[in-house]
Write an enzyme that holds these catalytic residues in place. Structure first.
Site, PDB file in Angstrom:
ATOM      1  N   HIS A   8       0.237  -3.419   0.159  1.00  0.00           N
ATOM      2  CA  HIS A   8       1.290  -4.471   0.164  1.00  0.00           C
ATOM      3  C   HIS A   8       0.688  -5.818  -0.081  1.00  0.00           C
ATOM      4  O   HIS A   8      -0.392  -5.914   0.390  1.00  0.00           O
ATOM      5  CB  HIS A   8       1.949  -4.489   1.685  1.00  0.00           C
ATOM      6  CG  HIS A   8       3.029  -5.347   1.822  1.00  0.00           C
ATOM      7  ND1 HIS A   8       3.057  -6.727   2.111  1.00  0.00           N
ATOM      8  CD2 HIS A   8       4.328  -5.250   1.873  1.00  0.00           C
ATOM      9  CE1 HIS A   8       4.117  -7.285   2.115  1.00  0.00           C
ATOM     10  NE2 HIS A   8       5.086  -6.260   1.973  1.00  0.00           N
ATOM     11  N   ASP A  37      -3.691  -1.483   7.957  1.00  0.00           N
ATOM     12  CA  ASP A  37      -2.222  -2.100   8.021  1.00  0.00           C
ATOM     13  C   ASP A  37      -1.392  -0.997   8.451  1.00  0.00           C
ATOM     14  O   ASP A  37      -1.175   0.011   7.588  1.00  0.00           O
ATOM     15  CB  ASP A  37      -1.952  -2.616   6.793  1.00  0.00           C
ATOM     16  CG  ASP A  37      -0.619  -2.979   6.354  1.00  0.00           C
ATOM     17  OD1 ASP A  37       0.252  -2.602   7.303  1.00  0.00           O
ATOM     18  OD2 ASP A  37      -0.205  -3.303   5.133  1.00  0.00           O
ATOM     19  N   GLN A  87       3.772   0.393   8.173  1.00  0.00           N
ATOM     20  CA  GLN A  87       4.914   1.494   7.928  1.00  0.00           C
ATOM     21  C   GLN A  87       4.606   2.613   8.815  1.00  0.00           C
ATOM     22  O   GLN A  87       5.197   3.729   8.637  1.00  0.00           O
ATOM     23  CB  GLN A  87       4.819   2.086   6.703  1.00  0.00           C
ATOM     24  CG  GLN A  87       5.322   0.659   5.824  1.00  0.00           C
ATOM     25  CD  GLN A  87       6.717   0.261   5.831  1.00  0.00           C
ATOM     26  OE1 GLN A  87       7.645   0.990   6.513  1.00  0.00           O
ATOM     27  NE2 GLN A  87       7.106  -0.903   5.476  1.00  0.00           N
ATOM     28  N   LYS A 147       9.493  -4.152  12.429  1.00  0.00           N
ATOM     29  CA  LYS A 147       9.433  -2.832  11.864  1.00  0.00           C
ATOM     30  C   LYS A 147       9.733  -1.489  12.726  1.00  0.00           C
ATOM     31  O   LYS A 147       9.676  -0.492  12.396  1.00  0.00           O
ATOM     32  CB  LYS A 147       8.529  -2.586  10.910  1.00  0.00           C
ATOM     33  CG  LYS A 147       8.606  -3.576   9.464  1.00  0.00           C
ATOM     34  CD  LYS A 147       7.518  -3.084   8.368  1.00  0.00           C
ATOM     35  CE  LYS A 147       7.260  -4.448   7.428  1.00  0.00           C
ATOM     36  NZ  LYS A 147       8.243  -4.466   6.516  1.00  0.00           N
ATOM     37  N   CYS A 203       7.192  -5.732  -2.708  1.00  0.00           N
ATOM     38  CA  CYS A 203       5.982  -6.639  -2.582  1.00  0.00           C
ATOM     39  C   CYS A 203       4.756  -5.911  -2.810  1.00  0.00           C
ATOM     40  O   CYS A 203       3.525  -6.312  -1.988  1.00  0.00           O
ATOM     41  CB  CYS A 203       5.995  -7.181  -0.913  1.00  0.00           C
ATOM     42  SG  CYS A 203       7.327  -8.149  -0.489  1.00  0.00           S
TER      43      CYS A 203
HETATM   44  N1  PMP Z   1       2.095  -4.288   5.184  1.00  0.00           N
HETATM   45  C1  PMP Z   1       3.057  -3.315   4.801  1.00  0.00           C
HETATM   46  C2  PMP Z   1       2.585  -1.878   4.403  1.00  0.00           C
HETATM   47  C3  PMP Z   1       4.532  -3.525   4.725  1.00  0.00           C
HETATM   48  O1  PMP Z   1       5.149  -2.653   4.647  1.00  0.00           O
HETATM   49  C4  PMP Z   1       4.679  -5.008   5.107  1.00  0.00           C
HETATM   50  C5  PMP Z   1       6.130  -5.355   5.395  1.00  0.00           C
HETATM   51  N2  PMP Z   1       6.981  -4.906   4.194  1.00  0.00           N
HETATM   52  C6  PMP Z   1       3.779  -5.822   5.500  1.00  0.00           C
HETATM   53  C7  PMP Z   1       2.389  -5.405   5.513  1.00  0.00           C
HETATM   54  C8  PMP Z   1       4.044  -7.193   5.882  1.00  0.00           C
HETATM   55  O2  PMP Z   1       4.720  -7.164   7.190  1.00  0.00           O
HETATM   56  P1  PMP Z   1       5.246  -8.626   7.770  1.00  0.00           P
HETATM   57  O3  PMP Z   1       6.201  -9.000   6.567  1.00  0.00           O
HETATM   58  O4  PMP Z   1       6.103  -8.026   8.890  1.00  0.00           O
HETATM   59  O5  PMP Z   1       4.110  -9.714   7.982  1.00  0.00           O
END
Ligand code: PMP
Length: 419
Positions: free
Chosen positions: A124, A201, A204, A227, A367
């Protein structure tokens, strides 16, 4: 303990419970953010209506109650992740905040000219850009481990990237695009054999599988509260104690200093307070703790069985829809995500069509345009399940997909290569 979750879970979520079950909103954008159970809303309201007061400062009844509640929330996060102590838990604004914190502190300390930082091709932007910027600023090289054709990172490919110049490796536990699960335990072990610090990270992962940071032998592990049924703007950064105590202040300000003058060197308080400058989101922390408790109380076996049955049912049902191709192999180790493309249709047209049927999904590049580019896809339609979704939700999606037609958007790039 129930093997599967019951449909009554939906009643715990006011936004969904307000909708008629058969015709109301079908919310399948849970990988973007989940809905919040009443227990989380109550924790937030309860905080503001009974003990609202700044933390770690006031020697008065409310200040002490608020501080105590916030520290109990830290313990809840510690228990959720299986950390050794609450001092290994830093409250953040989310995953993005945590990766930026780590790149700016641990990253700047460890990475110098000629060094390498390893990420994977499925990250991401929030776990790509902080490391890319760090590498650029340090005169280091960003090494990207390729994703194999089945949408997975091969342990061998990751290990092959771990040369003597690598200082940090950052990678997703679960892909937000395909839902594929990386072999993080083995990746961490391989990194450690090369003396490489790891950042996982977990954005998910944590809503779909029990994560035990000690079992993984994780160095740093981060996730976002929103999430995992918690409030937006909350998150957790776990750091193994021996590594976390070395992390220099990220932001500085109130709550971070022991001694400060205009001339003498500043002395900082220990972690985690050193990494939580300014007034924290106390109500958010309490809401997050309530969310973690809510999920844990549903039972991991039931949550896993629920994810597996819905993901497998989705893959089977999608198989019968003309031109629809599921990307990757989400049924292999389900994480609630099923990403697909439909021949000749732009993902935005599919998303718009589903929205007109009162179905919320995510469509586009999630993203993670670098990953989509490597898959030769303009985007995917992503269905992501949570504990309140039902087989009926899936039926509604399939019914709507049977009537989708080309619309406003065109595929500037043909969706040629499918996994
Ligand atoms: N890493 C992953 C794998 C994600 O899915 C996301 C959110 N889509 C993020 C990082 C970023 O998370 P946040 O916008 O809550 O900081």
């Amino acid at each position: 303990r129930p093997r599967h979750l019951t449909t009554s879970v939906r009643d715990d979520f006011p936004l969904l419970a307000a909708e008629p079950e058969d015709t109301g909103l079908v919310y399948l954008d849970n990988a973007a953010t989940t809905q919040k159970p009443q227990a989380v809303l109550d924790a937030i309201t309860g905080y503001y209506t009974t003990i609202n007061s700044n933390v770690g400062r006031g020697y008065h009844r409310l200040g002490l109650a608020s501080t105590e509640a916030f520290e109990q929330a830290r313990v809840a996060a510690q228990e959720f992740l299986g950390a050794a102590g609450p001092d290994e838990i830093v409250f953040t604004r989310g995953t993005t905040d945590a990766t930026n914190l780590l790149a700016a502190t641990v990253g700047r300390r460890l990475v110098g000219p000629g060094d390498q930082v390893v990420i994977t091709g499925m990250e991401h932007n929030s776990n790509l850009l902080p490391w890319r910027r760090l590498a650029e600023e340090a005169g280091a090289e960003l090494v990207v481990v390729p994703v194999a054709v089945d949408g997975r990172v091969r342990l061998a490919d990751f290990t092959a990237a771990l040369g003597p110049r690598v200082r940090i490796a950052a990678f997703a536990h679960v892909s937000n695009v395909l839902g594929t699960v990386n072999p993080v335990r083995e990746m961490i072990a391989a990194a450690h054999r090369h003396g490489v610090v790891t950042v996982v990270d977990g954005a998910q992962a944590v809503a779909h599988r029990r994560v035990d940071v000690r079992d993984l032998d994780a160095d740093f592990y981060c996730f976002s509260g929103h999430k995992v049924y918690g409030p937006m703007g909350t998150g957790v950064l776990y750091g193994r104690r021996d590594l976390l105590v070395e992390v220099a202040p990220y932001q500085v300000g109130g709550g971070t200093v022991k001694g400060v003058s205009f001339a003498e060197p500043v002395t900082y308080v220990p972690v985690p307070a050193r990494l939580e400058a300014g007034t924290p989101d106390v109500a958010g922390g309490l809401g997050l703790a309530a969310a973690l408790r809510y999920l844990t109380d549903l039972g991991w076996d039931a949550v896993r069985a629920h994810d597996e049955s819905l993901v497998r049912a989705a893959v089977d049902a999608f198989d019968g829809i003309d031109g629809l191709r599921v990307v990757g192999d989400p049924a292999r180790d389900p994480s609630g995500i099923v990403s697909f493309a439909i021949d000749g249709l732009h993902p935005y047209d599919v998303g718009g069509h589903l929205d007109r049927h009162n179905i919320a999904v995510r469509c586009g590049v999630h993203c993670s345009s670098t990953f989509l580019d490597s898959l030769d896809l303009v985007g995917t339609v992503r269905v992501s399940f949570a504990v309140y979704n039902t087989e009926r939700d899936l039926e509604r999606v399939c019914d709507a997909l049977r009537t989708v037609r080309p619309g406003f958007w065109t595929t500037e790039q043909p969706n040629t290569r499918f996994l």
